[in-house]
Design an enzyme around this catalytic site. Structure first.
Site, PDB file in Angstrom:
ATOM      1  N   SER A 201      46.132  72.086  92.581  1.00  0.00           N
ATOM      2  CA  SER A 201      44.680  72.027  92.711  1.00  0.00           C
ATOM      3  C   SER A 201      44.130  72.745  93.938  1.00  0.00           C
ATOM      4  O   SER A 201      42.963  73.109  93.946  1.00  0.00           O
ATOM      5  CB  SER A 201      44.219  70.567  92.706  1.00  0.00           C
ATOM      6  OG  SER A 201      44.945  69.811  93.647  1.00  0.00           O
ATOM      7  N   HIS A 229      44.307  70.176  85.809  1.00  0.00           N
ATOM      8  CA  HIS A 229      43.530  71.414  85.955  1.00  0.00           C
ATOM      9  C   HIS A 229      43.868  72.441  84.879  1.00  0.00           C
ATOM     10  O   HIS A 229      43.290  73.525  84.865  1.00  0.00           O
ATOM     11  CB  HIS A 229      43.759  72.042  87.331  1.00  0.00           C
ATOM     12  CG  HIS A 229      42.933  71.430  88.415  1.00  0.00           C
ATOM     13  ND1 HIS A 229      41.586  71.651  88.547  1.00  0.00           N
ATOM     14  CD2 HIS A 229      43.266  70.583  89.418  1.00  0.00           C
ATOM     15  CE1 HIS A 229      41.125  70.987  89.590  1.00  0.00           C
ATOM     16  NE2 HIS A 229      42.121  70.321  90.134  1.00  0.00           N
ATOM     17  N   LYS A 260      37.673  66.884  83.972  1.00  0.00           N
ATOM     18  CA  LYS A 260      37.461  68.250  84.469  1.00  0.00           C
ATOM     19  C   LYS A 260      36.857  69.104  83.358  1.00  0.00           C
ATOM     20  O   LYS A 260      35.669  69.001  83.099  1.00  0.00           O
ATOM     21  CB  LYS A 260      38.759  68.778  85.054  1.00  0.00           C
ATOM     22  CG  LYS A 260      39.057  68.020  86.352  1.00  0.00           C
ATOM     23  CD  LYS A 260      40.310  68.366  87.056  1.00  0.00           C
ATOM     24  CE  LYS A 260      40.326  67.663  88.410  1.00  0.00           C
ATOM     25  NZ  LYS A 260      41.597  67.063  88.742  1.00  0.00           N
TER      26      LYS A 260
HETATM   27  C1  PLP Z   1      41.793  65.718  89.438  1.00  0.00           C
HETATM   28  C2  PLP Z   1      43.253  65.493  89.327  1.00  0.00           C
HETATM   29  C3  PLP Z   1      43.749  64.249  88.928  1.00  0.00           C
HETATM   30  C4  PLP Z   1      42.846  63.070  88.735  1.00  0.00           C
HETATM   31  O1  PLP Z   1      42.079  63.165  87.599  1.00  0.00           O
HETATM   32  P1  PLP Z   1      40.782  62.221  87.422  1.00  0.00           P
HETATM   33  O2  PLP Z   1      40.566  62.185  85.973  1.00  0.00           O
HETATM   34  O3  PLP Z   1      39.689  62.883  88.203  1.00  0.00           O
HETATM   35  O4  PLP Z   1      41.147  60.899  88.000  1.00  0.00           O
HETATM   36  C5  PLP Z   1      45.105  64.122  88.744  1.00  0.00           C
HETATM   37  N1  PLP Z   1      45.949  65.161  88.970  1.00  0.00           N
HETATM   38  C6  PLP Z   1      45.509  66.356  89.385  1.00  0.00           C
HETATM   39  C7  PLP Z   1      46.479  67.483  89.613  1.00  0.00           C
HETATM   40  C8  PLP Z   1      44.146  66.567  89.588  1.00  0.00           C
HETATM   41  O5  PLP Z   1      43.716  67.744  90.024  1.00  0.00           O
END
Ligand code: PLP
Length: 413
Positions: A201, A229, A260
Site C-alpha cells: 500500500s 489494493h 477500496k
Molecule cells: C486497506 C487495507 C486493508 C484494510 O481494509 P479495510 O477494508 O479498509 O479494513 C487491509 N490490507 C491492506 C493491504 C490494505 O491496504
C-alpha cells in the site's frame, strides 16, 4: 505520520468536575503536547461533501490524489440506488452478530457472487478488510505455529499474527531467498503460514506471487494473499493478483476488501469451502461483532455488477495511471518501484515531504505526505493514487502543481 489539517476533535458540553489529585489520564495531555512540540501532531483534513476525484477538504476545492476510490464508485448513482432500495426492503441494521441472528440472505448472496468473481469455491464476508486479516490469521494459527511474513505487510496482518500467538519470521521486502530461509527455519512447526500483501500500500509494487506460491507448495505451507489494493484494480476483470499471475489453485486464502475499489465497506476471504466453514466457527470478528447493514451488502453487490459490466472502468484507471506516472517521471520525480495506481513520489527527508504535500494542497492538489513510522526512516514520500474518475485535465493540472511544488521545495531540481 501523515500531513493533515489543523483541526481537532469536536467537543461539546461543559468540562467534567475533577476530583483533587493527579488525574489518571494526565499523561494524555503530556504526550499530546510533546507531539505538538515535535511537529508530529496530526488531525485528518475534513472532507466536506461526497468522496470524489475533485472535492472539498478543509474548505478548499482540490484534486484528490489520496483516496482508494479507484473506480470512482463512491458517489455512483447505481450504488446509491441499491443502498436506498435495500434500506426500504430490509431496514438499516442486521440486528445481531452473524453467528447469532444477523446472517441475512443478502450477506449470503454477496458471498456467492464474490466466490464466483474470485473463481474460488467459497467466500466469507467480514466487516472490514482489517477484521478479515486479523480474524482469519488468528483463527487458523496458534502458538505452536509459525508465520512467514513480508516486512511491509499491512498492519491488520501483523495484528492477526500477534493475536494468534504464533512465532513470526519476517523477511525483507519481496525477498524470496530470505522467505525460503524463514521456511527452512520453520520446519517442524505444527502449521506454517506464508503471507503477503498482493499490492503493497505504500509503494504500489506487487508481491512475487508465483515464486512465493512455489515455496509454499515445496514446504507445505498455507499460502495467503491480502489483495485489498488489487481487487477491482489488478488482473483481468480486477480479480486481483492471483488472476494477474495465473496462480489460481495455489493460494489457499485470498483476502479482499469492499472498502477500496468497491467504494463501500467490508472485507472477505475467498478460498475453499472448508476454510470459510471453519472461519464461521472460529473467527472472532464474526462471533463477536455485528454484521453489515443490508445496504452495505447491497452496495457491494451493485459495485460487483458494475465492475463486471463495465470493464472500461478498470481500463480508464490504468490509462490514467500510465499518463500520470509518465508525467511525474518526465518532471524528474522518483516514483520508486510502483507497478500500480499507487504512485509514491519519493522524497527521503521527512520535513521536505511534508512541505511538498503542504505546497501541493495550497496549489489545489491533495496528496498525502507519509513518513516514519508508516514507512522506514529516510524514505519519506508523498503518495498519490489516481482514479478512473479523474479527467485528463485534472491530472494535467495536478502534474503542473507537482512540478511547481516540487521545484519550490527542492524535491526536483
Ligand atoms: C486497506 C487495507 C486493508 C484494510 O481494509 P479495510 O477494508 O479498509 O479494513 C487491509 N490490507 C491492506 C493491504 C490494505 O491496504
Amino acid at each position: 505520520m501523515s500531513t493533515s489539517g489543523t483541526g481537532s476533535p469536536q467537543t461539546g458540553g461543559a468540562p467534567e468536575a475533577r476530583p483533587a489529585g493527579r488525574a489518571p489520564l494526565a499523561f494524555l495531555a503530556e504526550e499530546l503536547a510533546q507531539l505538538r512540540a515535535q511537529g508530529l501532531y496530526r488531525w485528518p483534513r475534513e472532507l466536506q461533501g461526497a468522496q470524489a476525484p475533485v472535492c472539498v477538504y478543509d474548505g478548499r476545492r482540490v484534486i484528490n490524489l489520496c483516496s482508494n476510490n479507484y473506480l470512482g464508485l463512491a458517489d455512483h448513482p447505481r450504488l446509491k440506488e441499491a443502498a436506498r432500495r435495500a434500506i426500504d426492503a430490509y431496514g438499516v441494521g442486521s440486528g445481531a452478530v452473524r453467528t447469532i441472528a444477523g446472517n441475512m440472505a443478502i450477506h449470503q448472496a454477496l458471498e456467492r457472487r464474490l466466490a464466483a468473481f474470485k473463481r474460488t469455491e467459497a467466500a466469507l464476508l467480514y466487516q472490514s478488510g482489517f477484521t478479515a486479516n486479523a480474524g482469519t490469521v488468528s483463527a487458523i494459527l496458534g502458538k505452536e505455529d509459525v508465520v512467514v511474513s513480508d516486512e511491509l505487510n499491512h498492519a491488520s496482518i501483523i495484528d492477526g499474527c500477534r493475536l494468534s500467538g504464533a512465532a513470526r519470521r519476517i523477511y525483507p521486502h519481496r525477498d524470496v531467498a530470505s522467505a525460503r530461509r524463514c521456511l527452512e527455519e520453520a520446519r517442524g512447526a505444527r502449521r506454517v503460514l506464508l503471507i503477503t500483501d498482493g499490492v503493497f500500500s505504500m509503494d504500489g509494487d506487487l508481491a512475487p506471487l508465483p515464486e512465493l506460491c512455489a515455496l509454499a507448495r515445496e514446504f507445505g505451507a498455507i499460502m495467503m494473499v491480502d489483495d485489498a489494493h488489487a481487487s477491482g484494480v489488478v488482473g483481468a476483470g480486477g480479480r486481483g493478483t492471483v488472476e494477474h499471475f495465473g496462480v489460481h489453485g495455489l493460494v489457499d486464502i485470498q483476502v479482499g476488501t469492499l472498502s477500496k475499489a468497491w467504494a463501500c465497506l467490508g472485507g472477505y476471504v475467498a478460498g475453499g469451502r472448508a476454510v470459510c466453514e471453519f472461519l464461521m466457527q472460529r473467527a472472532r470478528p464474526l462471533l463477536f461483532s455485528t454484521s453489515h447493514p443490508p445496504s452495505v451488502a447491497a452496495t457491494a453487490l451493485a459495485a460487483l455488477e458494475l465492475i463486471e459490466e463495465r470493464p472500461e472502468l478498470i481500463e480508464r484507471l490504468w490509462e490514467n495511471t500510465r499518463f500520470f506516472k509518465a508525467g511525474l517521471r518526465a518532471l524528474g520525480f522518483d516514483t520508486g518501484a510502483s507497478e500500480t495506481p499507487i504512485t509514491p513520489i519519493m522524497v527521503g527527508d521527512e520535513v521536505r515531504a511534508m512541505q511538498f504535500s503542504d505546497r501541493l494542497f495550497a496549489e489545489g492538489v491533495f496528496a498525502l505526505g507519509i513518513a516514519y513510522p508508516t514507512v522506514p526512516r529516510g524514505k519519506a514520500r508523498v503518495r498519490t493514487i489516481v482514479t478512473a474518475g479523474h479527467t485528463r485535465e485534472d491530472l494535467s493540472r495536478a502534474l503542473d502543481a507537482c512540478g511547481r511544488a516540487g521545484r519550490e521545495t527542492g524535491v526536483i531540481g
